[in-house]
Motif scaffolding. Structure first.
Motif, PDB file in Angstrom:
ATOM      1  N   VAL A   1       8.216 -44.784 -19.656  1.00 26.26           N
ATOM      2  CA  VAL A   1       7.221 -43.972 -18.933  1.00 26.26           C
ATOM      3  C   VAL A   1       6.783 -44.690 -17.658  1.00 26.26           C
ATOM      4  CG1 VAL A   1       6.350 -42.868 -21.027  1.00 26.26           C
ATOM      5  CG2 VAL A   1       5.256 -44.961 -20.227  1.00 26.26           C
ATOM      6  N   ASN A   2       6.364 -43.889 -16.686  1.00 26.55           N
ATOM      7  CA  ASN A   2       5.794 -44.449 -15.464  1.00 26.55           C
ATOM      8  C   ASN A   2       4.420 -45.027 -15.797  1.00 26.55           C
ATOM      9  OD1 ASN A   2       4.487 -44.575 -12.775  1.00 26.55           O
ATOM     10  ND2 ASN A   2       6.413 -43.641 -12.165  1.00 26.55           N
ATOM     11  N   PRO A   3       4.080 -46.221 -15.282  1.00 25.89           N
ATOM     12  CA  PRO A   3       2.757 -46.782 -15.581  1.00 25.89           C
ATOM     13  C   PRO A   3       1.614 -45.891 -15.087  1.00 25.89           C
ATOM     14  CG  PRO A   3       4.193 -48.483 -14.673  1.00 25.89           C
ATOM     15  CD  PRO A   3       4.936 -47.169 -14.540  1.00 25.89           C
ATOM     16  N   PHE A   4       1.838 -45.121 -14.026  1.00 27.06           N
ATOM     17  CA  PHE A   4       0.784 -44.241 -13.528  1.00 27.06           C
ATOM     18  C   PHE A   4       0.458 -43.183 -14.585  1.00 27.06           C
ATOM     19  CE2 PHE A   4      -0.768 -40.391 -11.539  1.00 27.06           C
ATOM     20  CZ  PHE A   4      -1.791 -40.878 -10.738  1.00 27.06           C
ATOM     21  N   GLY A   5      -0.800 -43.083 -14.931  1.00 26.83           N
ATOM     22  CA  GLY A   5      -1.216 -42.043 -15.878  1.00 26.83           C
ATOM     23  C   GLY A   5      -0.784 -42.302 -17.298  1.00 26.83           C
TER      24      GLY A   5
ATOM     25  N   ARG B   1       0.912 -40.622 -22.630  1.00 30.11           N
ATOM     26  CA  ARG B   1       0.964 -40.925 -24.063  1.00 30.11           C
ATOM     27  C   ARG B   1       0.475 -39.720 -24.885  1.00 30.11           C
ATOM     28  NH1 ARG B   1      -0.347 -46.007 -27.268  1.00 30.11           N
ATOM     29  NH2 ARG B   1      -1.273 -46.961 -25.436  1.00 30.11           N
ATOM     30  N   ARG B   2      -0.625 -39.100 -24.427  1.00 29.68           N
ATOM     31  CA  ARG B   2      -1.152 -37.919 -25.143  1.00 29.68           C
ATOM     32  C   ARG B   2      -0.152 -36.778 -25.133  1.00 29.68           C
ATOM     33  NH1 ARG B   2      -7.338 -36.691 -23.553  1.00 29.68           N
ATOM     34  NH2 ARG B   2      -6.850 -34.809 -24.720  1.00 29.68           N
ATOM     35  N   ALA B   3       0.484 -36.566 -23.964  1.00 27.90           N
ATOM     36  CA  ALA B   3       1.450 -35.466 -23.857  1.00 27.90           C
ATOM     37  C   ALA B   3       2.667 -35.722 -24.744  1.00 27.90           C
ATOM     38  CB  ALA B   3       1.870 -35.291 -22.397  1.00 27.90           C
ATOM     39  N   VAL B   4       3.100 -36.970 -24.803  1.00 26.25           N
ATOM     40  CA  VAL B   4       4.246 -37.308 -25.666  1.00 26.25           C
ATOM     41  C   VAL B   4       3.858 -37.122 -27.131  1.00 26.25           C
ATOM     42  CG1 VAL B   4       5.732 -39.190 -26.465  1.00 26.25           C
ATOM     43  CG2 VAL B   4       5.358 -38.867 -24.015  1.00 26.25           C
TER      44      VAL B   4
END
Ligand SMILES: O=C(CO)[C@H](O)[C@H](O)COP(=O)(O)O
Length: 232
Positions: free
Chosen positions: A137-141, A146-149
């Motif tokens: 994952v991109n570190p931004f956001g 994590r919640r979306a995954v």
């Protein structure tokens, strides 16, 4: 025989599949390390190949071995990639990324006509998911991603615990591409294709460790010898 002996045995069989002039994808991990070392011996003996490494670690090793390197910009199509795997099933679906190189590994494998997986026989499973699935994952956001995954995992009836991979001193592990990895302990992934599709659709997910439709062959070494699957 030790696990490392088995990895070397699988790697040695894969080196036999390399012929003069081949453009090769060079995998990452302890099994691929054996392959690159054995390939280096052949190159010093006169074999002519060029390689695209799948990580900075493999690049350094290949250079030390004297293997000529190229890039996917100079050489966008490869003949063969040889790489390890964390798991594979009977249809050559894989989980990769235990070493954190999944993004480049997948790009290189996708650019190759053939991909041979080399591993010790313990990596073969009935159902993928025993090994935690790496999700880059991109570190931004990070928290939003994590919640979306987790939501995707929930809708697929899978456990939603995601562990941020750490390196030394509890710092987040950072991939060669500057990203983080969330490891998902899933147990059993009954529908890997559907999960793969849903994960890449999440903004912030750069790549995941499900390799589907990429491996064309596998060489597995066990105490009873070497077994080949698919086309070698
Ligand atoms: O996917 C990988 C690295 O990202 C490796 O191929 C995988 O982790 C297997 O490693 P090893 O050969 O050390 O068991």
């Amino acid at each position: 025989m030790s696990g490392d002996d088995l990895k070397r045995m699988a790697a040695a069989r894969a080196v036999e599949a390399v012929t003069d002039g081949m453009r090769l994808g060079l995998g990452t991990g302890s099994t691929a390390h054996h392959f690159v070392a054995l390939l280096g011996e052949k190159v010093r003996g006169g074999l002519k190949v060029t390689g695209v490494p799948t990580s900075e670690a493999t690049r350094a090793q290949a250079l030390a071995e004297g293997i000529p390197l190229t890039t996917l910009d100079e050489t966008p199509g490869l003949d063969l990639t040889v790489d390890g795997a964390d798991e594979l099933d009977a249809t050559l679906r894989l989980i990769k990324g235990g070493g954190g190189a999944l993004l480049r590994e997948k790009i290189v494998a996708a650019a190759s006509t053939r991909m041979i997986v080399i591993a010790d026989a313990s990596k073969k499973v009935e159902t993928l998911g025993r090994f935690a699935l790496p999700i880059e994952v991109n570190p931004f956001g990070l928290e939003a991603t994590r919640r979306a995954v987790a939501h995707v995992l929930e809708t697929h009836g899978l456990p939603t615990t995601l562990r941020l991979r750490t390196a030394a001193k509890d710092k987040a592990f950072v991939t060669d591409g500057g990203h983080f990895i969330l490891d998902a302990e899933l147990g059993a992934i009954d529908a890997p294709e559907a999960l793969a599709e849903a994960l890449v659709a999440v903004p912030g997910v750069v790549e995941h460790g499900l390799f589907i439709g990429l491996a064309t062959g596998a060489i597995l070494a066990g105490d009873d010898g070497v077994v080949e699957y698919g086309t070698i």
